[in-house]
Scaffold this motif. Structure first.
Motif, PDB file in Angstrom:
ATOM      1  N   PHE A  93       0.803  -1.240   0.000  1.00 27.10           N
ATOM      2  CA  PHE A  93       0.000   0.000   0.000  1.00 27.10           C
ATOM      3  C   PHE A  93       0.831   1.283   0.000  1.00 27.10           C
ATOM      4  CE2 PHE A  93      -0.029  -1.792   4.354  1.00 27.10           C
ATOM      5  CZ  PHE A  93       0.628  -0.803   5.055  1.00 27.10           C
ATOM      6  N   GLY A  94       2.096   1.203  -0.401  1.00 30.71           N
ATOM      7  CA  GLY A  94       2.901   2.423  -0.567  1.00 30.71           C
ATOM      8  C   GLY A  94       3.423   2.981   0.740  1.00 30.71           C
ATOM      9  N   GLU A  98      -0.126   6.906   9.144  1.00 33.53           N
ATOM     10  CA  GLU A  98      -1.264   6.528   9.991  1.00 33.53           C
ATOM     11  C   GLU A  98      -2.513   6.233   9.160  1.00 33.53           C
ATOM     12  OE1 GLU A  98      -3.702   8.254  13.866  1.00 33.53           O
ATOM     13  OE2 GLU A  98      -1.857   9.239  13.236  1.00 33.53           O
ATOM     14  N   GLU A  99      -2.756   7.047   8.156  1.00 35.34           N
ATOM     15  CA  GLU A  99      -3.951   6.872   7.326  1.00 35.34           C
ATOM     16  C   GLU A  99      -3.922   5.549   6.568  1.00 35.34           C
ATOM     17  OE1 GLU A  99      -6.377   9.219   3.769  1.00 35.34           O
ATOM     18  OE2 GLU A  99      -4.522  10.071   4.575  1.00 35.34           O
ATOM     19  N   ASN A 100      -2.758   5.218   5.982  1.00 36.39           N
ATOM     20  CA  ASN A 100      -2.636   3.959   5.234  1.00 36.39           C
ATOM     21  C   ASN A 100      -2.773   2.739   6.130  1.00 36.39           C
ATOM     22  OD1 ASN A 100      -2.416   4.966   2.681  1.00 36.39           O
ATOM     23  ND2 ASN A 100      -0.203   4.858   2.567  1.00 36.39           N
ATOM     24  N   ASN A 103      -6.415   2.293   6.935  1.00 34.63           N
ATOM     25  CA  ASN A 103      -7.159   1.819   5.758  1.00 34.63           C
ATOM     26  C   ASN A 103      -6.874   0.356   5.427  1.00 34.63           C
ATOM     27  OD1 ASN A 103      -8.329   4.317   5.396  1.00 34.63           O
ATOM     28  ND2 ASN A 103      -6.821   5.014   3.894  1.00 34.63           N
ATOM     29  N   ASN A 104      -5.688  -0.143   5.831  1.00 37.22           N
ATOM     30  CA  ASN A 104      -5.275  -1.519   5.512  1.00 37.22           C
ATOM     31  C   ASN A 104      -5.156  -2.375   6.768  1.00 37.22           C
ATOM     32  OD1 ASN A 104      -4.515  -1.393   2.435  1.00 37.22           O
ATOM     33  ND2 ASN A 104      -3.710   0.481   3.366  1.00 37.22           N
ATOM     34  N   GLY A 137      -3.593  -3.363  -1.532  1.00 41.24           N
ATOM     35  CA  GLY A 137      -3.764  -2.412  -0.440  1.00 41.24           C
ATOM     36  C   GLY A 137      -4.462  -1.141  -0.897  1.00 41.24           C
ATOM     37  N   VAL A 138      -5.052  -0.434   0.066  1.00 38.68           N
ATOM     38  CA  VAL A 138      -5.721   0.846  -0.209  1.00 38.68           C
ATOM     39  C   VAL A 138      -4.689   1.945  -0.046  1.00 38.68           C
ATOM     40  CG1 VAL A 138      -7.591   2.409   0.467  1.00 38.68           C
ATOM     41  CG2 VAL A 138      -7.898  -0.069   0.680  1.00 38.68           C
TER      42      VAL A 138
END
Length: 436
Positions: A93-94, A98-100, A103-104, A137-138
């Motif tokens: 997911f790159g 915190e956001e990633n 989201n995953n 991944g998102v």
């Protein structure tokens, strides 16, 4: 092996938690938060022992990843696993933020189930993991990507709102340069560079497009003017050019035009902003030069003489000039004599401070000092720290020049000639030192 794995954000909140052994309790989570993340003193070591529990941690951006154990484990193996785990997450997911991670959430737990078995590392190869954990991944888009998509869809410019109107259209441009110098006692330049900033104040109506031209070497060569000398400081017409080592632009600058046409084209934000930063190391015009002479007269006396020369046009005035001449720690008293300005001995700084309000170009002045020293038992010789200097001059020491500044506004009925433009050059001292 690994008793537990925790992921924290910069506030110390737990984002991912997985406990593999019974000897690791929830108090371990709080112990790491208090002693490492919220510690007032910076934690220098990547391994922290708290109450017979070892915390192996790495940090990626604002995310802390900690492996916890009470056993005597192979530290290199734990860190190898933590690094491999971050690489696997990045491939799914790159960027790790915190956001990633939020989201995953489910994907990370699936990866941990495959990569760690009862605290022992298993398969950490990204290619193999992707054969049986096939979900993608998102990825969260960066602000730049979001702004780019928004501008492509709506044509909106994020840094400037529409409908701005001024009775008088004005544009202020400041070329601010900081000169850094280290000079030997013999007058040889050991190192010198200029760090420059271009600051703009824009009071323009509508959505104007500005074009900005500078006298850098690439522009002059692209126009067919050949460089005469090897240093690349002058063109065939005799006009000086500046060799920029590296530069950085505000987001409003159209980089595609800079790469192809080498012109700085932009729609400016309203008000004050920094358009450009740059650095240059060649053909620097040093505004001042100090010639120091330090002579030790016996063990209890010292004579210091400093000659200050200004190396710029006589029509210009240097301002806020301050010379700091260091003195030994065992200084008892100082007798001073200066031809220009005021000088005094500051015991708190262990230095003679010489201040001159204004000094014209191509002038010379000097300061003489007799220093009385206290006798000390220590045989350690005085290290002679360098003489430092502060100043401000009304020109760009790198030779940077604004060749043109044009404003175009197709929608409103004002032209480039209707805009009042102000350009100012300011040269200031950075770390400007001369060795004694």
């Amino acid at each position: 092996m690994i008793g537990g794995l925790f992921m924290y954000n910069h506030k110390g909140e737990v984002l991912i938690s997985r406990v593999y052994r019974d000897d690791i309790g929830r108090n371990a989570v709080d112990a790491f938060r208090v002693n490492v993340i919220h510690a007032r003193q910076q934690v220098r070591t990547p391994v922290t022992n708290i109450a017979r529990t070892s915390f192996f941690h790495i940090r990626r951006a604002n995310i802390w990843l900690a492996a916890v154990t009470k056993q005597n484990v192979n530290g290199a193996m734990v860190f190898e696993f933590l690094i491999r785990f971050t690489q696997v997450m990045q491939s799914y997911f790159g960027k790790i933020n915190e956001e990633n991670i939020k989201n995953n959430f489910v994907l990370i737990y699936e990866l941990l189930d495959e990569m760690l078995d009862f605290g022992y590392p298993q398969n950490c190869d990204t290619g193999v993991l992707k054969t049986f954990i096939t979900q993608t991944g998102v990825k969260s888009q960066s602000k730049e990507e979001q702004m780019q998509i928004t501008s492509q869809v709506t044509g909106q410019i994020g840094w400037r709102r529409e409908g701005i109107k001024y009775r008088r259209n004005e544009l202020f441009l400041d070329v601010l340069e900081y000169v850094n110098l280290l000079m030997s006692p013999q007058g040889q330049v050991l190192s010198a560079h200029v760090a420059g900033r271009i600051l703009m104040k824009s009071y323009l109506s509508g959505m104007p497009e500005c074009k900005f031209g500078i006298n850098d070497k690439i522009v002059m060569e692209s126009k067919g003017t050949k460089i005469l000398d090897d240093s690349g400081s002058r063109t065939a017409s005799g006009k000086p050019v500046v060799v920029i080592d590296d530069c950085q632009f505000h987001q409003c600058v159209k980089l595609s035009k800079f790469e192809t046409e080498h012109s700085i084209s932009f729609i400016p934000p309203d008000g004050e902003f920094e358009l450009m930063r740059y650095r240059t190391t060649k053909d620097i015009s040093l505004p001042f030069r100090i010639i120091p002479l330090v002579r030790e007269v016996g063990r209890t006396r010292m004579e210091v003489k400093a000659v200050l020369k200004s190396n710029f046009k006589p029509s210009l005035l240097g301002q806020k000039i301050e010379v700091k001449i260091p003195t030994p720690l065992n200084t008892a008293g100082v007798q001073l004599l200066c031809l220009k300005g005021k000088a005094k001995y500051k015991a708190s700084d262990n230095a003679i401070v010489w201040k001159i309000k204004r000094m014209a170009g191509m002038k010379e002045t000097q300061l003489s000092a007799e220093i009385d020293l206290l006798e000390t038992d220590t045989k350690k010789k005085w290290t002679r720290p360098p003489i430092s200097m502060n100043f401000e001059v009304p020109f760009a020491p790198s030779g940077f020049k604004v060749r043109y500044l044009k404003v175009f506004e197709p929608k409103l009925n004002y032209s480039d000639h209707d805009v009042v433009k102000w350009v100012r050059y300011i040269g200031r001292s950075g770390l400007y030192e001369t060795r004694c």
